[in-house]
Design an enzyme around this catalytic site. Structure first.
Site, PDB file in Angstrom:
ATOM      1  N   ASP A 208       0.824  -1.206   0.000  1.00  0.00           N
ATOM      2  CA  ASP A 208       0.000   0.000   0.000  1.00  0.00           C
ATOM      3  C   ASP A 208       0.860   1.258   0.000  1.00  0.00           C
ATOM      4  OD1 ASP A 208      -2.360  -1.470   0.075  1.00  0.00           O
ATOM      5  OD2 ASP A 208      -2.453  -1.452   2.266  1.00  0.00           O
TER       6      ASP A 208
ATOM      7  N   TYR B 164       6.900  -9.730   6.788  1.00  0.00           N
ATOM      8  CA  TYR B 164       6.919  -8.284   7.013  1.00  0.00           C
ATOM      9  C   TYR B 164       7.510  -7.979   8.384  1.00  0.00           C
ATOM     10  CZ  TYR B 164       3.791  -7.208   3.061  1.00  0.00           C
ATOM     11  OH  TYR B 164       3.244  -7.052   1.816  1.00  0.00           O
TER      12      TYR B 164
END
Length: 288
Positions: A64, A125
């Site tokens: 994003d 992540y």
């Protein structure tokens, strides 16, 4: 989206990283907004002297706006003639053409069956946050979130353990039409470093939209004492969005690594990832 390049083309794997601060995410968008995909495809078109032809990238994880990547993976199918002509100098030419906040580190022919998105078996992540009362080191301000309450890392890890495994993460995802929210969370753990920065490592077979940032938002509420350690698990079990779960800001999040199986298993993994999946007693939908 094929697992093999079309006849006359060769599939190329790209390993890349970027600082997401000034990007509107990975994927190209209408209206001329700056994206990572757009920058790389423009640079590739220029250095291969392809004129009006754009060679489209497929990526392992569509990050994003504001999210960074250290170990992103993509693939592109190039005409064999273009690859033969340019491949020896392509990496250096891309370095000279790309902006300073995105870099391609490796370009190589992908093995048979490789698909950057569907062949991946996990994505890892890291989310970085500090509770230092003085705030964030100015040199790290675009990569570390400041949380202005003291955080109990042990309580956060206790809460995280209830979220591991295969679940429907609808309570922690922004729902997308036709996409499942069932995921297998393989790792969710937090460590405070000597510098006081808390790093949350989050690994799963795949992630749905806003999943990592929502999970971190819930754990922060536990860490600062606003919720008990069993609260994130109860939210998960309820299966619906809870207004108390905040999607934390994107700049603390970095895609660190993407894992793939052995070459001979790539095609099988890709087929598996495309299958409809569901939990017992539920109906499935195509994985995203």
């Amino acid at each position: 989206m094929s697992d093999e390049a079309a006849p006359g083309y060769v599939r190329i794997r790209l390993d890349l990283s970027y600082d997401g601060s000034d990007f509107h995410g990975w994927a190209k968008q209408a209206g001329g907004k700056r994206t990572v995909q757009g920058e790389i495809e423009d640079a590739l078109r220029t250095v291969t002297r392809s004129g009006g032809t754009t060679y489209e990238l497929t990526v392992a994880g569509r990050t994003d706006a504001g999210v960074h990547a250290r170990g992103q993976v993509a693939h592109v199918d190039l005409p064999e003639a273009v690859w033969r002509e340019h491949h020896e100098k392509l990496l250096k030419r891309l370095a000279g053409r790309l902006p300073k906040d995105v870099r391609v580190w490796a370009l190589r022919e992908a093995p048979s069956g490789f698909n950057a998105r569907f062949s991946a078996v996990w994505r890892r992540y890291a989310y970085r946050v500090t509770d230092n009362p003085g705030g964030v080191d100015p040199l790290l301000r675009n990569h570390v979130l400041w949380h202005d309450w003291p955080l109990d890392v042990d309580a956060m890890n206790e809460a995280a353990r209830a979220l591991l495994g295969e679940h429907d993460f609808a309570a922690y995802c922004k729902k997308r039409e036709g996409a499942t929210t069932i995921r297998t969370l393989q790792q969710l753990s937090l460590v405070r470093g000597d510098d006081g920065i808390i790093t949350a490592t989050v690994r799963a077979d795949a992630f749905c939209h806003n999943m990592v940032r929502s999970l971190i938002g819930a754990l922060l509420f536990v860490g600062d004492g606003h919720r008990p350690a069993d609260w994130p698990g109860k939210v998960l079990a309820a299966g619906v969005r809870d207004s108390a779960v905040h999607v934390v800001r994107p700049h603390g999040l970095t895609l660190e690594q993407v894992g793939y199986p052995a070459d001979e298993l790539l095609a099988a993994r890709s087929r598996e990832a495309r299958n409809r999946r569901s939990l017992p007693g539920t109906s499935g939908c195509e994985t995203c």
